[in-house]
Write a protein that holds these residues in place. Sequence first.
Motif, short mmCIF file in Angstrom:
data_model
loop_
_atom_site.label_atom_id
_atom_site.label_comp_id
_atom_site.label_asym_id
_atom_site.label_seq_id
_atom_site.Cartn_x
_atom_site.Cartn_y
_atom_site.Cartn_z
N SER A 19 6.00 -2.85 8.83
CA SER A 19 5.53 -2.84 10.21
C SER A 19 5.69 -1.46 10.85
O SER A 19 5.30 -0.45 10.29
N ILE A 20 6.32 -1.40 12.02
CA ILE A 20 6.41 -0.13 12.74
C ILE A 20 7.22 0.91 11.98
O ILE A 20 7.08 2.12 12.21
N MET A 21 8.07 0.46 11.07
CA MET A 21 8.90 1.42 10.31
C MET A 21 8.07 2.24 9.32
O MET A 21 8.54 3.27 8.84
N VAL A 22 6.85 1.79 9.04
CA VAL A 22 5.99 2.57 8.15
C VAL A 22 5.67 3.91 8.80
O VAL A 22 5.81 4.97 8.18
N GLN A 23 5.26 3.88 10.07
CA GLN A 23 4.92 5.13 10.75
C GLN A 23 6.16 6.01 10.92
O GLN A 23 6.10 7.22 10.76
N LYS A 24 7.29 5.35 11.22
CA LYS A 24 8.52 6.13 11.38
C LYS A 24 8.90 6.79 10.05
O LYS A 24 9.36 7.94 10.03
N ALA A 25 8.69 6.07 8.96
CA ALA A 25 9.00 6.64 7.64
C ALA A 25 8.06 7.82 7.33
O ALA A 25 8.49 8.83 6.76
N LEU A 26 6.79 7.67 7.72
CA LEU A 26 5.84 8.77 7.50
C LEU A 26 6.22 10.00 8.33
O LEU A 26 6.13 11.14 7.86
N ASP A 27 6.68 9.75 9.56
CA ASP A 27 7.13 10.86 10.41
C ASP A 27 8.34 11.55 9.78
O ASP A 27 8.43 12.79 9.76
N ALA A 28 9.25 10.75 9.27
CA ALA A 28 10.44 11.32 8.62
C ALA A 28 10.04 12.12 7.39
O ALA A 28 10.56 13.22 7.14
N ALA A 29 9.10 11.56 6.64
CA ALA A 29 8.65 12.24 5.41
C ALA A 29 8.01 13.60 5.74
O ALA A 29 8.21 14.58 5.02
N ALA A 30 7.25 13.63 6.84
CA ALA A 30 6.59 14.88 7.23
C ALA A 30 7.63 15.95 7.55
O ALA A 30 7.48 17.12 7.19
N THR A 31 8.70 15.54 8.24
CA THR A 31 9.77 16.49 8.55
C THR A 31 10.47 16.98 7.29
O THR A 31 10.70 18.18 7.11
N LEU A 32 10.77 16.05 6.40
CA LEU A 32 11.53 16.40 5.20
C LEU A 32 10.70 17.21 4.22
O LEU A 32 11.26 17.92 3.36
N GLU A 33 9.40 17.12 4.34
CA GLU A 33 8.54 17.95 3.49
C GLU A 33 8.88 19.42 3.67
O GLU A 33 8.88 20.20 2.71
N GLY A 34 9.21 19.78 4.92
CA GLY A 34 9.57 21.16 5.23
C GLY A 34 10.87 21.59 4.54
O GLY A 34 11.14 22.78 4.39
N GLU A 35 11.69 20.59 4.14
CA GLU A 35 12.93 20.89 3.43
C GLU A 35 12.74 20.78 1.92
O GLU A 35 13.72 20.83 1.16
N GLY A 36 11.49 20.58 1.51
CA GLY A 36 11.21 20.47 0.08
C GLY A 36 11.51 19.10 -0.50
O GLY A 36 11.62 18.94 -1.71
N ILE A 37 11.68 18.11 0.37
CA ILE A 37 11.92 16.75 -0.11
C ILE A 37 10.61 15.97 -0.05
O ILE A 37 9.96 15.91 1.00
N GLU A 65 0.86 -1.19 0.00
CA GLU A 65 0.00 0.00 0.00
C GLU A 65 0.90 1.24 0.00
O GLU A 65 1.85 1.34 0.79
N ILE A 66 0.59 2.17 -0.89
CA ILE A 66 1.34 3.44 -0.89
C ILE A 66 0.70 4.34 0.16
O ILE A 66 -0.45 4.76 0.03
N ARG A 67 1.43 4.61 1.24
CA ARG A 67 0.90 5.40 2.35
C ARG A 67 1.03 6.91 2.11
O ARG A 67 0.34 7.70 2.74
N ARG A 68 1.98 7.27 1.26
CA ARG A 68 2.20 8.68 1.00
C ARG A 68 2.78 8.78 -0.39
O ARG A 68 3.74 8.08 -0.73
N GLN A 69 2.19 9.62 -1.20
CA GLN A 69 2.70 9.81 -2.56
C GLN A 69 3.86 10.80 -2.53
O GLN A 69 3.83 11.77 -1.76
N GLY A 70 4.86 10.55 -3.34
CA GLY A 70 5.99 11.48 -3.41
C GLY A 70 6.75 11.29 -4.70
O GLY A 70 6.52 10.33 -5.42
#
Lengths: 342, 332
Positions: free
Chosen positions: B214-232, B200-205
């Motif tokens: 597993s639990i790394m999915v949420q951690k990856a989403l958290d990381a993605a949210a932070t990096l969004e602020g850097e334009g990534i 399942e694609i949890r976030r498009q990018g």
Amino acid sequence: MAGASKAVVDSRANLPFVYRQYSPEQLRQVLHKMYLIRRFEEGAEECYMRGLIHGTMHLSIGQEASAMGICMPLAEDDQITSTHRGHGHCIAKGAEVSRMFAEFFGKTTGYCKGRGGSMHIADVAKGNLGANGIVAGGIPIAVGAALSSKMMKTGKVVVSFFGDGANNEGAFHEALNMAAIWKLPVIFVCENNGYGMSTSTARSTAVKNIAERAAAYSMPGVIVNGNIFSEVAEASFKAVERARAGEGPTLIESKTYRHRGHSKSDRNRYRTKEEIEDWMANRDPITLFENELRDFGFIDEQGIEAIRDAVAKEIADGIEFAKASPAPEIATLENYVYTEHA
Amino acid sequence: MDAAVRELSYAQAIQEAMAIAMDMDERVFLMGEDIGVYGGAFQVTGDLVERYGTDRVIDTPISELGGAGVAVGAAVTGMRPIFEFQFSDFATLGMEQIVNQAAKMRFMLGGEVSVPLVMRFPAGSGTGAAAQHSQSLEAWLGHVPGLKVIQPATPHDAKGMLLAAVADPDPVMIFEHKLLYKMKGHVPEGHYTVPIGKAEIRRQGRDLTIVATSIMVQKALDAAATLEGEGIDIEVVDLRTIRPIDRQTVIDSVKKTSRLLCVYEAVKTLGIGAEVSALVAESEAFDYLDAPIVRLGGAETPIPYNPDLEKATVPQVPDIIAAARDLVKGVR
């Protein structure tokens, strides 16, 4: 199975159990099947020697009365789990030797479509859930099948065959304990042929008799001479009655002997020629049963000859069937790994 | 409460799925250590024994090998057991029945039987339980043909995938990260399934694909949210099933983003990240790669007791942020 008529029973009152319990025709069928097991394994061994069958095999020659005696009181839909030395159990539970040979030849007409071979021979339609390559692997599975029987109220009894080697596996102890606490309709049958591969039970097992293990799990532990058909059948009959009545499991130790080595790699260095010859000459289960049948007047020489001839033909036909059957296509290699969706 | 926003914890979602399965099919029953009146070591079975009785919620002795074998035997003969290992680490005690019997029985018998068995494995680190109660062994079982191995990452999927597993004719191994049990999320009422074998694609990018389990999915989403602020702009693929793996979703995502980071908690070497990396390298997506593939996995060590050491053993959000940033900026 149908019992004998009352008049016949009266005339057999002093005979051993099976002669009182079963009809002469049923008992002649037993002799037929014991010969069928013996000749099947001799035939398989010969095919192996001639290079027609590859892999390995574990022969139960010398243990035929044990397989037949245990299966005698079972109904067709009762179930068994078997062992690497499982050809006898398979035939005793009703398998056709033609499809067994076909399996050994790796053909699509075999019971496992050529995927299992000797060590995984099964006949699910007749209640044989399969031989097993892992010592004691089938014991918890039999307990699970008995749990199904209890939960689904099918009335089925399950027999788990295993060897003396399995009595030192953890799975044996865990399974017996669970069967006892849940009072499941399962019968544990230890065919003690004296050796786990090369290691004698005296060297491997802390108790003198494996049946003594039953005490630890509060179930009856019964020792029988596994080479005397009637003794085995009587113990099995009682265990089946107990299981069907919801009284729980029984451990039967069937003391027997394999005439052949453990498998095809065995050089027989752990037992003497004299020991083997003694068992073959004086305690062969087929000879013992045949002599009883003849002495008690249940069969004559002509009848015995007729059985031997019929078995010889069944074996020859079975080997021909196997040879003529198609081998699996390589393209089907991954079939049966998962259940195919329609 | 509005059904559309009903929230349950991951553990509650599993419990609800098991109850629905038992309501729908009388062949379904539960087995495991202390799953009855105790409610399970993580309270996943909870009070189910009160509703379904001890005949269908069976406390086993502490006999993982025998218990697993009983479940296999029951499955082969018409029942639909759901077997709980108290900790996934204890799979090592039942491995014989899982690997030699459950996985191979249908094959060895030429298709004459199916083994409709579900096994649940509370897995992963983060609870201070040290080396024998914290492992992630899903790749061990993922290596065995005949098994299906899933790792639901959300309460929604925990329920839907368990119901799919119960309906599946083959043995399905469910690895549930223990830190997810209290995670809350939207869980629809009633019966539904989430397919096994579909990522399942949890976030498009568009800049980087993170394939996580597993639990790394949420951690990856958290990381993605932070990096969004850097334009990534990160795409997060929740693998959900490791056998059979959903190759196409991974390949299509990498073709879109041209970069791949695999994040998983199990020991890095010879793990699921190696498989995901290889399937991309073997595919047409290889030509689209603008950077080397990177794996973030567990350290090459047993899980330690000390909480700081324990955290350092497995990828954390800052590790993912750093790796993702380096990948996108071409530092790697």
